[in-house]
Design a protein around this motif. Structure first.
Motif, PDB file in Angstrom:
ATOM      1  N   TRP A   1     -72.192  -6.505  37.307  1.00 18.14           N
ATOM      2  CA  TRP A   1     -72.766  -6.652  38.654  1.00 18.14           C
ATOM      3  C   TRP A   1     -72.032  -5.689  39.561  1.00 18.14           C
ATOM      4  O   TRP A   1     -70.820  -5.770  39.720  1.00 18.14           O
ATOM      5  N   LEU A   2     -72.760  -4.758  40.187  1.00 19.20           N
ATOM      6  CA  LEU A   2     -72.126  -3.758  41.042  1.00 19.20           C
ATOM      7  C   LEU A   2     -72.063  -4.210  42.496  1.00 19.20           C
ATOM      8  O   LEU A   2     -71.014  -4.158  43.110  1.00 19.20           O
ATOM      9  N   TYR A   3     -73.201  -4.627  43.048  1.00 17.75           N
ATOM     10  CA  TYR A   3     -73.226  -5.205  44.390  1.00 17.75           C
ATOM     11  C   TYR A   3     -74.603  -5.743  44.700  1.00 17.75           C
ATOM     12  O   TYR A   3     -75.558  -5.489  43.965  1.00 17.75           O
ATOM     13  N   SER A   4     -74.688  -6.497  45.799  1.00 13.80           N
ATOM     14  CA  SER A   4     -75.948  -7.109  46.219  1.00 13.80           C
ATOM     15  C   SER A   4     -76.154  -6.935  47.712  1.00 13.80           C
ATOM     16  O   SER A   4     -75.191  -6.850  48.475  1.00 13.80           O
ATOM     17  N   PHE A   5     -77.418  -6.930  48.111  1.00 18.31           N
ATOM     18  CA  PHE A   5     -77.813  -6.949  49.510  1.00 18.31           C
ATOM     19  C   PHE A   5     -78.468  -8.297  49.771  1.00 18.31           C
ATOM     20  O   PHE A   5     -79.248  -8.775  48.950  1.00 18.31           O
ATOM     21  N   LEU A   6     -78.181  -8.892  50.909  1.00 23.41           N
ATOM     22  CA  LEU A   6     -78.740 -10.182  51.306  1.00 23.41           C
ATOM     23  C   LEU A   6     -79.746  -9.957  52.432  1.00 23.41           C
ATOM     24  O   LEU A   6     -79.431  -9.288  53.423  1.00 23.41           O
TER      25      LEU A   6
END
Length: 89
Positions: free
Chosen positions: A35-40
């Motif tokens: 998992w690299l990153y997420s946007f909410l």
């Protein structure tokens, strides 16, 4: 290793808490997923996550094990920058 964008839709507002991330990362490690990153989203009911994984099926399997939705899984082939340049991932 391929990159994927995952869209996750939630029935309730997403309230991230630190303990959940350890469990998710542990499950991902067993599946060979990073998992690299997420946007909410502004309404806190959707995330868009960037992952590195061997395949879309492995991402879906890790999501099920973690109890997370994986409504849309798209393999990415490259990037486009604002100046129009194309680059492979």
């Amino acid at each position: 290793m391929p990159y994927f964008l995952i869209e996750r839709n939630y029935a309730q507002d997403v309230e991230p808490y630190l303990g959940a991330f350890d469990d998710i990362n542990r499950i991902n490690d067993t599946e060979g997923v990073r998992w690299l990153y997420s946007f909410l989203s502004l309404d806190r009911r959707k995330t868009f996550c960037l992952y590195e994984a061997p395949s879309a099926d492995v991402i879906r399997r890790a999501a099920v094990a973690a109890g997370l939705p994986a409504d849309v899984v798209v393999e990415l082939t490259g990037t486009v920058t604002p100046d129009g340049a194309l680059a492979s991932l």
